[in-house]
Design an enzyme around this catalytic site. Structure first.
Site, PDB file in Angstrom:
ATOM      1  N   ASP A  12      23.066  19.607 -12.256  1.00 41.65           N
ATOM      2  CA  ASP A  12      22.060  18.634 -12.706  1.00 41.65           C
ATOM      3  C   ASP A  12      21.923  18.576 -14.222  1.00 41.65           C
ATOM      4  O   ASP A  12      20.861  18.261 -14.760  1.00 41.65           O
ATOM      5  CB  ASP A  12      20.674  18.944 -12.086  1.00 41.65           C
ATOM      6  N   LYS A  15      25.778  15.351 -15.720  1.00 40.11           N
ATOM      7  CA  LYS A  15      27.224  15.036 -15.644  1.00 40.11           C
ATOM      8  C   LYS A  15      27.453  13.566 -15.310  1.00 40.11           C
ATOM      9  O   LYS A  15      28.323  12.920 -15.869  1.00 40.11           O
ATOM     10  CB  LYS A  15      27.904  15.905 -14.558  1.00 40.11           C
ATOM     11  N   GLY A  39      24.203  15.217  -6.637  1.00 40.06           N
ATOM     12  CA  GLY A  39      23.445  13.984  -6.861  1.00 40.06           C
ATOM     13  C   GLY A  39      23.613  13.645  -8.321  1.00 40.06           C
ATOM     14  O   GLY A  39      23.148  14.389  -9.190  1.00 40.06           O
ATOM     15  N   HIS A  40      24.351  12.597  -8.620  1.00 37.10           N
ATOM     16  CA  HIS A  40      24.635  12.227 -10.007  1.00 37.10           C
ATOM     17  C   HIS A  40      23.932  10.910 -10.314  1.00 37.10           C
ATOM     18  O   HIS A  40      24.170   9.902  -9.649  1.00 37.10           O
ATOM     19  CB  HIS A  40      26.153  12.117 -10.218  1.00 37.10           C
ATOM     20  N   GLN A 198      28.133  20.212  -9.224  1.00 40.90           N
ATOM     21  CA  GLN A 198      27.451  21.499  -9.390  1.00 40.90           C
ATOM     22  C   GLN A 198      27.660  22.007 -10.831  1.00 40.90           C
ATOM     23  O   GLN A 198      27.680  21.201 -11.733  1.00 40.90           O
ATOM     24  CB  GLN A 198      27.948  22.520  -8.335  1.00 40.90           C
TER      25      GLN A 198
HETATM   26  P1  GDP Z   1      24.087  15.647 -12.616  1.00 44.60           P
HETATM   27  O1  GDP Z   1      23.993  16.195 -11.243  1.00 44.60           O
HETATM   28  O2  GDP Z   1      24.652  16.640 -13.589  1.00 44.60           O
HETATM   29  O3  GDP Z   1      24.797  14.323 -12.685  1.00 44.60           O
HETATM   30  O4  GDP Z   1      22.581  15.375 -13.102  1.00 44.60           O
HETATM   31  P2  GDP Z   1      21.414  14.678 -12.230  1.00 44.60           P
HETATM   32  O5  GDP Z   1      21.649  13.221 -12.198  1.00 44.60           O
HETATM   33  O6  GDP Z   1      21.225  15.397 -10.950  1.00 44.60           O
HETATM   34  O7  GDP Z   1      20.146  15.061 -13.087  1.00 44.60           O
HETATM   35  C1  GDP Z   1      20.044  14.715 -14.423  1.00 44.60           C
HETATM   36  C2  GDP Z   1      18.755  13.887 -14.606  1.00 44.60           C
HETATM   37  O8  GDP Z   1      18.462  13.782 -15.975  1.00 44.60           O
HETATM   38  C3  GDP Z   1      18.870  12.460 -14.117  1.00 44.60           C
HETATM   39  O9  GDP Z   1      17.600  12.034 -13.703  1.00 44.60           O
HETATM   40  C4  GDP Z   1      19.311  11.708 -15.368  1.00 44.60           C
HETATM   41  O10 GDP Z   1      18.921  10.322 -15.346  1.00 44.60           O
HETATM   42  C5  GDP Z   1      18.534  12.427 -16.422  1.00 44.60           C
HETATM   43  N1  GDP Z   1      19.160  12.529 -17.746  1.00 44.60           N
HETATM   44  C6  GDP Z   1      20.468  12.653 -18.083  1.00 44.60           C
HETATM   45  N2  GDP Z   1      20.599  12.825 -19.408  1.00 44.60           N
HETATM   46  C7  GDP Z   1      19.354  12.806 -19.931  1.00 44.60           C
HETATM   47  C8  GDP Z   1      18.827  12.965 -21.257  1.00 44.60           C
HETATM   48  O11 GDP Z   1      19.516  13.164 -22.242  1.00 44.60           O
HETATM   49  N3  GDP Z   1      17.469  12.892 -21.384  1.00 44.60           N
HETATM   50  C9  GDP Z   1      16.636  12.696 -20.324  1.00 44.60           C
HETATM   51  N4  GDP Z   1      15.324  12.648 -20.542  1.00 44.60           N
HETATM   52  N5  GDP Z   1      17.095  12.563 -19.067  1.00 44.60           N
HETATM   53  C10 GDP Z   1      18.427  12.627 -18.879  1.00 44.60           C
HETATM   54  P1  IMO Z   2      25.088  18.354  -8.937  1.00 41.36           P
HETATM   55  O1  IMO Z   2      26.524  17.919  -8.820  1.00 41.36           O
HETATM   56  C1  IMO Z   2      22.090  21.480  -8.415  1.00 41.36           C
HETATM   57  C2  IMO Z   2      22.674  24.255  -5.056  1.00 41.36           C
HETATM   58  C3  IMO Z   2      21.719  24.172  -3.887  1.00 41.36           C
HETATM   59  C4  IMO Z   2      21.737  25.619  -3.425  1.00 41.36           C
HETATM   60  C5  IMO Z   2      23.178  26.028  -3.649  1.00 41.36           C
HETATM   61  C6  IMO Z   2      24.049  25.962  -2.407  1.00 41.36           C
HETATM   62  O2  IMO Z   2      24.101  17.295  -8.684  1.00 41.36           O
HETATM   63  O3  IMO Z   2      24.875  19.102 -10.211  1.00 41.36           O
HETATM   64  P2  IMO Z   2      25.057  23.947  -0.982  1.00 41.36           P
HETATM   65  O4  IMO Z   2      24.362  22.867  -0.213  1.00 41.36           O
HETATM   66  O5  IMO Z   2      25.998  23.435  -2.006  1.00 41.36           O
HETATM   67  O6  IMO Z   2      25.690  24.970  -0.093  1.00 41.36           O
HETATM   68  O7  IMO Z   2      23.849  24.714  -1.757  1.00 41.36           O
HETATM   69  O8  IMO Z   2      23.697  25.157  -4.628  1.00 41.36           O
HETATM   70  N1  IMO Z   2      23.353  22.986  -5.404  1.00 41.36           N
HETATM   71  C7  IMO Z   2      23.062  22.248  -6.486  1.00 41.36           C
HETATM   72  N2  IMO Z   2      22.113  22.413  -7.421  1.00 41.36           N
HETATM   73  N3  IMO Z   2      22.976  20.471  -8.510  1.00 41.36           N
HETATM   74  C8  IMO Z   2      23.955  20.313  -7.588  1.00 41.36           C
HETATM   75  O9  IMO Z   2      24.920  19.386  -7.710  1.00 41.36           O
HETATM   76  C9  IMO Z   2      24.004  21.209  -6.502  1.00 41.36           C
HETATM   77  N4  IMO Z   2      24.818  21.321  -5.429  1.00 41.36           N
HETATM   78  C10 IMO Z   2      24.417  22.415  -4.781  1.00 41.36           C
HETATM   79  O10 IMO Z   2      20.452  23.774  -4.313  1.00 41.36           O
HETATM   80  O11 IMO Z   2      20.935  26.414  -4.268  1.00 41.36           O
HETATM   81 MG    MG Z   3      22.573  16.428  -9.733  1.00 37.39          MG
END
Ligand code: GDP
Ligand code: IMO
Ligand code: MG
Length: 408
Positions: A12, A15, A39-40, A198
């Site tokens: 999270d 990416k 979840g991206h 991840q």
């Molecule tokens: P990922 O799994 O690495 O793709 O990240 P996620 O999408 O799960 O979580 C990142 C969250 O931060 C999302 O809600 C993005 O919209 C938000 N986000 C990404 N970059 C920035 C940033 O520079 N500033 C802020 N405030 N939010 C960001």
């Molecule tokens: P992105 O790509 C954050 C965490 C779960 C749990 C552990 C194992 O959005 O960064 P799983 O279902 O994969 O066996 O769960 O890994 N986890 C993540 N945490 N971002 C993710 O993906 C994750 N994918 C798995 O919360 O602790």
């Molecule tokens: Mg994510």
């Protein structure tokens, strides 16, 4: 040129946003690990997209996206996501491909995943998407791959319930199937992005085992899960937040102390919108852990760091980051393998002055207030790695490039 984007923390990190931004200059985007546990998020003006399986290049209509060999694919989630994109006017026809070596998640794996995690004395807090079970079946050599859909003998041997589940998806999956190594060889003159899921600390080998996911989310996973040799990866970008978050259970040495730092924790969670994209769970929050970040740089040969969420700290008087751990009476500056040691680790914090100014409208790094530059440059020195991209908001355009990754 092949550029890898991985998470340098516990997932999270942003990416999805960064891959979407960089995909503008790529032709092919390959997701190389994980499944619908990811979840991206991508935000473009008023539009927000949450992607779980489809690579974050799909929003550009001229890009080809590929689900790599290192992925585990739930057909229900995949076709739901494709439908969501089509319903929102994104034509996916003829540009979503799947490696014939990728594994398939079956509904019963999802049920086993949920039941097994609940039954654990210390649950991992999985996303309940059948990820660990599918990778276990793969390791046990009992998995089902995309290529197997064409293998009549193997399909005939499946339990009736599994066969019935797969039946409606077989032709669609087969039509998307490719030999990824040949495909990439054929497109070797293209710019290809390898999108991780991840993060390093959730990687099965490098992470805080057993509180990890089961795929290879490290940079080496891009080679294996992306069907290219390691010497064909030209650059590795490690994405990290200006602070730390973690979803699910497991050690988190720099986590905010909820007795003393509850207010800071709430502030970061609300300002950074720190709720899981896949499960909606509130994310655990903490200080930036530079010991862990340096470990991620070392274990992934990170060429360039990408810092996100710096804007979340815009209003604070003071910012802190963890520069070492105190474990018992020892000072530790490297990232321990032992969960017990990590659980005991107390963060040693270094304070930085805040900048008290919005960064979100800055167009260049030179416009940043000096304290923000000092925070960034301290991290660069600590990790001996440049921070070439800084993200100052969730929108695609709120991104500052100090050095383009598309140069060798
Ligand atoms: P990922 O799994 O690495 O793709 O990240 P996620 O999408 O799960 O979580 C990142 C969250 O931060 C999302 O809600 C993005 O919209 C938000 N986000 C990404 N970059 C920035 C940033 O520079 N500033 C802020 N405030 N939010 C960001
Ligand atoms: P992105 O790509 C954050 C965490 C779960 C749990 C552990 C194992 O959005 O960064 P799983 O279902 O994969 O066996 O769960 O890994 N986890 C993540 N945490 N971002 C993710 O993906 C994750 N994918 C798995 O919360 O602790
Ligand atoms: Mg994510």
């Amino acid at each position: 040129m092949n550029v890898v984007v991985i998470g340098a923390q516990w997932g999270d990190e942003g990416k999805g946003k960064i891959v979407d931004y960089l995909a503008n200059e790529a032709q092919i985007i390959v997701r190389f690990s994980g499944g619908a546990n990811a979840g991206h998020t991508i935000v473009i003006g008023a539009e927000q997209y949450a992607l779980h399986l489809i690579p974050s290049g799909i929003l550009y209509l001229d890009k080809m996206v590929i689900l790599g060999a290192g992925m585990v694919i739930d057909p229900v989630a995949l076709f739901k996501e494709i439908k969501m994109l089509r319903d929102r006017g994104i034509d996916t026809t003829g540009r979503v491909f799947i490696s014939d070596r990728a594994h398939i998640v079956l509904p019963r794996y999802i049920e086993i995943d949920k039941a097994r995690d609940l039954a654990r004395k210390k649950p991992i807090g999985t996303t309940g998407r059948g990820i660990g079970i599918t990778y276990s079946m793969k390791s046990d050599r009992d998995g089902i791959r995309i290529a197997d859909l064409d293998w009549k003998e193997k399909m005939d041997e499946l339990d009736a319930a599994d066969r019935d589940f797969l039946a409606p998806y077989v032709e669609q999956l087969k039509s998307m199937s490719i030999d990824l190594s040949s495909f990439l060889f054929h497109h070797k003159n293209s710019q290809t992005l390898f999108e991780g899921a991840q993060g390093t600390l959730l990687d099965l080998d490098l992470g805080t085992y057993p509180y990890v996911s089961s795929g290879m989310s490290c940079a080496a996973g891009a080679a294996i899960g992306g069907c290219v040799g390691p010497r064909n990866l030209d650059k590795v970008l490690g994405v990290f937040k200006a602070y730390s978050t973690r979803v699910g259970n497991g050690p988190f040495p720099s986590e905010f102390n909820l007795d003393a730092e509850d207010e800071l924790c709430r502030f970061v969670r609300e300002t950074g919108r720190e709720y899981g994209v896949t499960t909606g769970r509130p994310r655990r929050c903490g200080y930036l852990d530079l010991v862990a970040l340096r470990y991620a740089c070392l274990t992934n040969s990170i060429d360039s760091l990408v810092m996100t969420h710096l804007d979340v700290y815009d209003t604070l008087d003071e910012i802190k980051a963890c520069v070492a751990y105190r474990i018992g009476d020892k000072m530790v500056e490297t990232f321990p393998a032992s969960v017990e040691a990590l659980n005991k680790a107390q963060p040693v914090l270094r304070a930085f002055p805040g900048w008290k100014k919005s960064l979100t409208n800055a167009l260049t790094y030179e416009e940043f207030p000096i304290p923000a530059m000092e925070y960034i440059e301290f991290i660069e020195r600590f990790c001996e790695t440049p921070i070439d991209i800084v993200s100052v908001g969730y929108d695609r355009k709120e991104t500052i490039i100090r050095k383009s990754p598309w140069t060798k």
